[in-house]
Every structure is written in C-alpha cells, then in structure tokens.
Design a protein around this motif. Structure first.
Motif, mmCIF file in Angstrom:
data_model
loop_
_atom_site.group_PDB
_atom_site.id
_atom_site.type_symbol
_atom_site.label_atom_id
_atom_site.label_comp_id
_atom_site.label_asym_id
_atom_site.label_seq_id
_atom_site.Cartn_x
_atom_site.Cartn_y
_atom_site.Cartn_z
ATOM 1 N N GLU A 1 1.054 -1.083 0.151
ATOM 2 C CA GLU A 1 0.049 0.051 -0.073
ATOM 3 C C GLU A 1 1.079 1.355 0.102
ATOM 4 O OE1 GLU A 1 -3.811 1.661 2.613
ATOM 5 O OE2 GLU A 1 -2.263 0.379 3.498
ATOM 6 N N PRO A 2 0.634 2.425 -0.626
ATOM 7 C CA PRO A 2 1.140 3.466 -0.841
ATOM 8 C C PRO A 2 1.626 4.047 0.732
ATOM 9 C CG PRO A 2 -0.604 3.817 -2.212
ATOM 10 C CD PRO A 2 -0.538 2.528 -1.479
ATOM 11 N N SER A 3 0.873 3.825 1.646
ATOM 12 C CA SER A 3 1.148 4.497 2.886
ATOM 13 C C SER A 3 2.406 3.984 3.308
ATOM 14 C CB SER A 3 0.100 4.574 3.936
ATOM 15 O OG SER A 3 -0.382 3.313 4.168
ATOM 16 N N VAL A 4 2.554 2.388 3.220
ATOM 17 C CA VAL A 4 3.431 1.519 3.881
ATOM 18 C C VAL A 4 4.723 1.803 2.869
ATOM 19 C CG1 VAL A 4 4.394 -0.768 3.895
ATOM 20 C CG2 VAL A 4 2.056 -0.484 4.658
ATOM 21 N N ARG B 1 8.114 3.442 4.629
ATOM 22 C CA ARG B 1 9.698 2.623 4.115
ATOM 23 C C ARG B 1 10.374 3.993 3.717
ATOM 24 N NH1 ARG B 1 7.495 -3.074 2.284
ATOM 25 N NH2 ARG B 1 7.269 -3.790 4.387
ATOM 26 N N LEU B 2 9.916 4.623 2.987
ATOM 27 C CA LEU B 2 10.856 5.931 2.323
ATOM 28 C C LEU B 2 11.239 6.600 3.399
ATOM 29 C CD1 LEU B 2 11.968 7.035 -0.234
ATOM 30 C CD2 LEU B 2 9.663 8.223 -0.575
ATOM 31 N N ARG C 1 15.430 8.926 6.911
ATOM 32 C CA ARG C 1 15.869 9.202 8.352
ATOM 33 C C ARG C 1 17.025 8.704 8.529
ATOM 34 N NH1 ARG C 1 11.442 7.503 11.859
ATOM 35 N NH2 ARG C 1 10.611 9.544 10.929
ATOM 36 N N ARG C 2 17.521 7.381 7.916
ATOM 37 C CA ARG C 2 18.700 6.731 8.131
ATOM 38 C C ARG C 2 19.990 7.379 7.432
ATOM 39 N NH1 ARG C 2 17.636 1.768 6.093
ATOM 40 N NH2 ARG C 2 15.341 1.607 6.292
#
Length: 130
Positions: free
Chosen positions: A27-30, A34-35, A40-41
């Motif tokens: 799903e786009p929200s997932v 992940r993006l 952030r990393r």
C-alpha cells in the motif's frame, strides 16, 4: 467429496488472504513509511557529505585564488623586465657620470698650482720738489 470441497474453499480463503496481505504490504502509505525510514537513516550521512563538499569547495576556491594571484604576479614580473633594463641603464649612466666628475675634479686639483703670495711693496715717499 466434502474433503475436496473443503480443500478448495480453504485454498480460496488462503489465496484471498495472501492477496490482501500483498496489497496491504504494498500500500502507498507503507511505501511512504519505508521511504521515510530510509531518508531518516541516510539523511545525516548526506548532510555530512554536503558540509564536507562545501568545505572542500571553499579550500579549492582559496587555492585557485592563490594560484591566479601568483600567475598574475609572475606575468607582472615578466612585463617589468623592460623597467629593470631601464633602471640598469640609468644606474650605469649615473656611475659613469660620477666617475667622470671624480676624474675631472682630480685633474683640476692637479692642474692648479699653489697661488704665489702677493708681494708687499713699501709705499713711496712723497717727493718734494721745491
């Protein structure tokens, strides 16, 4: 028969469940989550690279300015050779004139003999004629 029917129903349910899980996982929200985790990393490392690059750019600009300044100084020195030749010629002329002055003063001192002292004559007595 009932066993086969049950297996078919179980298979359909598991296929639908798998398809639902696949849709939820992609799903786009997932994907956005992940993006976001990836950003952030990797963001602190990217910021560090950016600051390093800016520092290197400043150092490079300083070195480029120094090299350009040195090149212009060398070019100026090449252009000034005419002035140095002029100065050399003028100094040689000045030395030559000084030697001529010294030589002429030396000759004039040798040519001049000491002046004889003036002779003092006694005053004549007035003659009386009667």
């Amino acid at each position: 028969m009932e066993d086969q029917e049950m297996q078919l129903k179980v298979r359909r349910v598991t296929d639908k469940f798998t398809e639902s899980m696949y849709v939820l996982a992609n799903e786009p929200s997932v994907a956005l989550y992940r993006l976001q985790e990836h950003v952030r990393r990797s963001l602190p490392e990217l910021v560090q690279h950016k600051t390093d690059m800016q520092s290197w750019e400043e150092q490079s600009q300083g070195a480029i300015y120094t090299v350009e300044y040195a090149c212009s100084a060398v070019k100026s020195m090449n252009n000034s050779s005419l002035y140095f030749k002029n100065i050399d010629s003028l100094l040689r002329q000045a030395i030559s004139m000084k030697e001529q002055i010294n030589n002429s003063q030396g000759r004039s001192l040798n040519d001049v003999s000491p002046c004889p002292s003036p002779t003092v004559t006694a005053p004549h007595a007035p003659s009386t004629s009667s």
